[in-house]
Design an enzyme around this catalytic site. Structure first.
Site, mmCIF file in Angstrom:
data_model
loop_
_atom_site.group_PDB
_atom_site.id
_atom_site.type_symbol
_atom_site.label_atom_id
_atom_site.label_comp_id
_atom_site.label_asym_id
_atom_site.label_seq_id
_atom_site.Cartn_x
_atom_site.Cartn_y
_atom_site.Cartn_z
ATOM 1 N NE ARG A 1 -2.638 1.101 3.618
ATOM 2 C CZ ARG A 1 -3.530 1.187 4.612
ATOM 3 N NH1 ARG A 1 -4.827 1.345 4.324
ATOM 4 N NH2 ARG A 1 -3.160 1.106 5.874
ATOM 5 C CG ASP B 1 -4.043 2.514 11.060
ATOM 6 O OD1 ASP B 1 -5.021 3.149 11.504
ATOM 7 O OD2 ASP B 1 -4.123 1.800 10.042
#
Length: 592
Positions: free
Chosen positions: A226, A506
């Site tokens: 990603r 996150d």
């Protein structure tokens, strides 16, 4: 997001690279060993020994960047293997071709957000009705992506990469985005580690503190990567005087160094795309893929991407996003934490859409339920995979009762997902792989559920904007402050995946926390006990929760950490007159 990040590699104390006064190389230089056009190795076939030998590009070591390219980041261990002249030429070619359009896309985002701020609500696009209503399918998906029942995600440090690939999950998504603090050292180290996955004789790492050796196993997970979102830049590399987009930097280096080698080993260049807000942005990525395939001598459609549907506007364009990426699409994913953040951000100025505590915004209700069901229906109609959301629990090995409760939550969440029709799911910790795998093995005996068309789903604008019932509590208010401050402090210190209160967090969690605080303060929302949330109340509670954080982490960690900067940034974001689109933009100015 894995729990145990490895120590960063130290800087090599070398001077930063400078641009050389030499002619620019060809904009579309191919890496050494890339297959010629028409010579792609099929990812579904076992590679020949000769193909494996010729796939790995040979790095150009110790050479200065080509003309027009300036590298401002310090030279660190093995950075010369990643930032070769040919690789930088490839980055520059993408930048020069696609940067103007990226800027136009960001401008279009801002213009649409202005309309949302004025009261317009997201809705399905009338001009693309034909795409939603006509029959079509995405291109065939490679064999090694047909079974994605459990995927694990995490940052790109070496220990995490090895543990994730060995975890027993079907896929590992190596994350340069929300689970990585984008320090220069982290980014280069991550590219080295992913390159070694495909090129090294054996990917290994020895913990300098314990002497324990970590080695890649015989049956690693399929690797996906990603890159960062379109809104972020990489200031350490400038092309013709302008910083390169973080998305292009991350994507280009991984594709350049590993695409041929991954194909030679029976896999391919596979990606997750974050934070898209429209099908026009998907078109941009598709054109990037086409250009890359041409430049690297790959067949059209070799690159495969799964798009995270983690913004509210994108939920209304899922068919269109898949259509734009039709040759390259592998599926869509319910990026639920960022989706909650985007729901708040997109209609933050509309008083009718103020959410309850984030702990009460759950997948089985209201707008989250509607969006996940629509995603499954859309994907299966188009022959793409529908991936479920993250289980962020951290198993507690010292407390059996607490551990059992956490695993029960994970099991129930995954049973809901597979029952709804998802083809796979995400977990944040290796110990959760077996739990999620058991659920999908039991309830999904086939490789996927593409035959579950979910023709019963009928989701419109009202369902996608349905606010869940719930309360705003003092406890939720305080926890948002603590979690936001603790995460930002860790991010400034170079850690993007952070264990906080038994969950692996996150950037998405911090975004939700500060977005809720901003909205509640901005509009004087009331807590369930009748207390009105004001700037002065926020300041009082911020001080109190700061002292609680100090007690939790200890005086030494608090005083020698980056808490003062984190608190200042959290305060600024929470009390700003206008909502800051992403906290990582101002935070990026505070890291190396």
């Amino acid at each position: 997001m894995l729990v145990e990040p490895a120590a960063k590699q130290p800087d090599a104390k070398q001077p930063a690279s400078k641009p050389a006064a030499k002619p620019a190389r060809k904009a579309e230089a191919k890496p050494n060993g890339a297959p010629p056009k028409g010579g792609r190795t099929s990812p579904s076939k076992k590679p020949s020994k000769s193909a494996a030998k010729t796939a790995a590009p040979q790095p150009e070591v110790g050479l200065a960047p080509p003309q027009g390219i300036a590298v401002h980041g310090k030279a660190i261990a093995r950075s010369d293997e990643i930032l070769t002249p040919a690789a930088l030429d490839f980055v520059a070619a993408l930048h020069r071709r696609f940067e103007p359009r990226r800027r136009d896309l960001l401008k279009a985002r801002a213009e649409r957000q202005t309309r949302f701020d004025a009261g317009e609500l997201p809705d399905f696009l009338p001009e693309t009705r034909h795409v939603r209503e006509h029959p079509w399918k995405v291109a065939p998906i490679p064999h090694d992506l047909q079974d994605r029942r459990v995927e694990i995600t995490g940052p790109t440090d070496r220990k995490t990469v090895i543990n994730a690939l060995n975890s027993g999950a079907k896929v590992f998504m190596a994350d340069f985005e929300d689970a990585t603090s984008p320090t220069w050292a982290n980014l280069i180290d991550g590219q080295v580690n992913l390159k070694d996955r495909w090129h090294a004789a054996g990917l290994d790492w020895t913990d300098p503190a314990t002497g324990k050796r970590y080695v890649l196993g015989d049956d690693p997970a399929v690797l996906m990567v990603r890159p960062r979102g379109l809104h972020l830049i990489e200031r350490h590399v400038e092309i013709d005087g302008a910083p390169v987009a973080g998305a292009l930097f991350d994507f280009a280096l991984y594709a350049f160094h590993t695409a041929a080698a991954a194909l030679a080993k029976g896999s391919g260049p596979y990606f997750y795309l974050p934070k898209l807000e429209s099908h026009i942005e998907a078109r941009w990525w598709n054109d990037v893929f086409l250009h890359t395939e041409s430049a690297l001598g790959l067949h059209r459609g070799t690159i495969k991407a799964t798009v995270l549907i983690e913004t509210l506007p994108a939920a209304f364009e899922m068919h269109e996003i898949l259509h734009e990426l039709k040759d390259h699409a592998a599926g869509l994913n319910c990026g639920r934490w960022d989706y909650i953040f985007s729901f708040i951000k997109t209609i933050a100025k509309n008083h009718g859409y103020i959410l309850p505590d984030r702990s009460q915004v759950v997948m089985g209700e209201a707008f989250l339920k509607a969006y996940s069901h629509l995603l499954i229906q859309t994907c299966h109609m188009r022959g793409a995979f529908a991936m479920g959301g993250m289980a962020a629990q951290i198993p507690n090995r010292s407390d059996p009762d607490k551990n059992a409760a956490a695993l029960a939550k994970v099991r129930a969440d995954k049973e809901r997902e597979v029952g709804d029709g998802h083809d796979g799911t995400w977990v944040a910790h290796p110990d959760l792989v077996a739990v999620a795998m058991e659920v999908f093995d039991r309830l999904m005996p086939g490789r996927n559920q593409l035959d579950e068309l979910r023709e019963d789903v009928d989701v419109g604008q009202a369902q996608l904007l349905d606010v869940p019932h719930g309360t705003r509590t003092e406890a939720g208010f305080r926890e948002n402050i603590r979690v936001g401050v603790r995460y930002i402090e860790a991010w400034l210190g170079g850690r993007g995946a952070v264990p906080i209160y038994d969950l692996m967090e996150d950037a998405a969690t911090a975004e939700i926390a500060r977005a809720q605080i901003w909205q509640w303060v901005k509009y004087g929302a009331k807590l369930d006990d009748g207390t009105q949330i004001t700037p002065s109340l926020f300041e009082k509670v911020l001080h109190e929760e700061t002292e609680r954080v100090r007690a939790e982490v200890g005086n030494e960690a608090f005083d020698y950490g980056r808490f003062a900067e984190a608190i200042a940034l959290f305060r600024k974001l929470s009390l700003a007159a206008e909502f800051e689109a992403f906290l990582t933009i101002p935070a990026y100015a505070l890291i190396d």
